[in-house]
Write a protein that holds these residues in place. Sequence first.
Motif, PDB file in Angstrom:
ATOM      1  N   GLN A  17       0.722  -1.187  -0.043  1.00  0.00           N
ATOM      2  CA  GLN A  17       0.038   0.069  -0.136  1.00  0.00           C
ATOM      3  C   GLN A  17       0.802   1.259  -0.093  1.00  0.00           C
ATOM      4  N   CYS A  18       1.914   1.094   0.886  1.00  0.00           N
ATOM      5  CA  CYS A  18       2.699   2.353   0.934  1.00  0.00           C
ATOM      6  C   CYS A  18       3.650   2.761  -0.481  1.00  0.00           C
ATOM      7  N   THR A  89       0.360  19.559   5.261  1.00  0.00           N
ATOM      8  CA  THR A  89       1.248  18.351   5.426  1.00  0.00           C
ATOM      9  C   THR A  89       1.082  17.256   6.244  1.00  0.00           C
ATOM     10  N   ARG A  90       0.255  17.691   7.199  1.00  0.00           N
ATOM     11  CA  ARG A  90      -0.068  16.867   8.483  1.00  0.00           C
ATOM     12  C   ARG A  90      -1.425  16.176   8.227  1.00  0.00           C
ATOM     13  N   SER A  91      -2.174  16.540   7.161  1.00  0.00           N
ATOM     14  CA  SER A  91      -3.506  15.988   7.066  1.00  0.00           C
ATOM     15  C   SER A  91      -3.340  14.820   6.267  1.00  0.00           C
ATOM     16  N   LYS A  92      -4.601  14.078   5.893  1.00  0.00           N
ATOM     17  CA  LYS A  92      -4.561  12.623   5.132  1.00  0.00           C
ATOM     18  C   LYS A  92      -4.471  13.174   3.660  1.00  0.00           C
ATOM     19  N   PRO A  93      -3.707  12.292   3.075  1.00  0.00           N
ATOM     20  CA  PRO A  93      -3.595  12.388   1.613  1.00  0.00           C
ATOM     21  C   PRO A  93      -5.055  12.118   0.936  1.00  0.00           C
ATOM     22  N   GLN A  94      -5.444  12.955  -0.022  1.00  0.00           N
ATOM     23  CA  GLN A  94      -6.716  12.627  -0.631  1.00  0.00           C
ATOM     24  C   GLN A  94      -6.656  12.936  -2.038  1.00  0.00           C
ATOM     25  N   LEU A 159      -2.181  16.356  -1.056  1.00  0.00           N
ATOM     26  CA  LEU A 159      -2.691  16.933   0.394  1.00  0.00           C
ATOM     27  C   LEU A 159      -3.335  18.227   0.000  1.00  0.00           C
ATOM     28  N   ASN A 170      -4.584  22.197  -3.700  1.00  0.00           N
ATOM     29  CA  ASN A 170      -3.407  21.056  -2.883  1.00  0.00           C
ATOM     30  C   ASN A 170      -2.356  22.060  -2.643  1.00  0.00           C
TER      31      ASN A 170
END
Length: 200
Positions: A17-18, A89-94, A159, A170
């Motif tokens: 996944q990563c 940059t601390r938020s969840k990638p979307q 992000l 973004n």
Amino acid sequence: MKISTIFTLVWLSAAVQCFGQEKLWTAADKQTTLDQLTRTRDAVVKETENLTPEQWAFRESPDRWSIGQIVEHLALWEIVWFRELTIGTRSKPQPELIKTSRPDSYYEEFIMEPNPHKAADISAPTGFIKGKDNLTFFLRGREQTLTFISKSEADMRALFEFTGTPDPRNMHQVLIYQWGHTDRHLRQILKVKSHPSYPK
């Protein structure tokens, strides 16, 4: 099934996944961003580092900003941009939002348009900072951003932040705003310097 085998399978699943997700923000995007932030920083330095106190303070008219106020305004926005960047940059990638977000060209064209913009209250210059101290203020913020971007491994295109519009932007587009905003005010500085009454 042995615990070690289960652990291995879980680790492999996480790794897939990563590492299986290709970054939207490419190495070329990162380098271009660093180049633009550096270019606009250096241009501000070139246009202001040797100004006299009179040149820093000159205003084309009472309702226009001096070069000192312009650079203070840039410095205040550096704080805002950096805050947006560190929160974003601390938020969840979307990455799915890239399909419905505006293209980069929208932000490039908006920030570079010739029509005047009204400064947000948070970035209105106070005029309290004198002369070259405004440049020091600006450079401190810009170096902070350059260092952050240089070290960050975040996928800036995945992000997002939500503004007062239906279109999220973004972090790459926030950075376009940052260097584009500087370009915009560099033109303003040149306009001040070209005024017939500008001190020589």
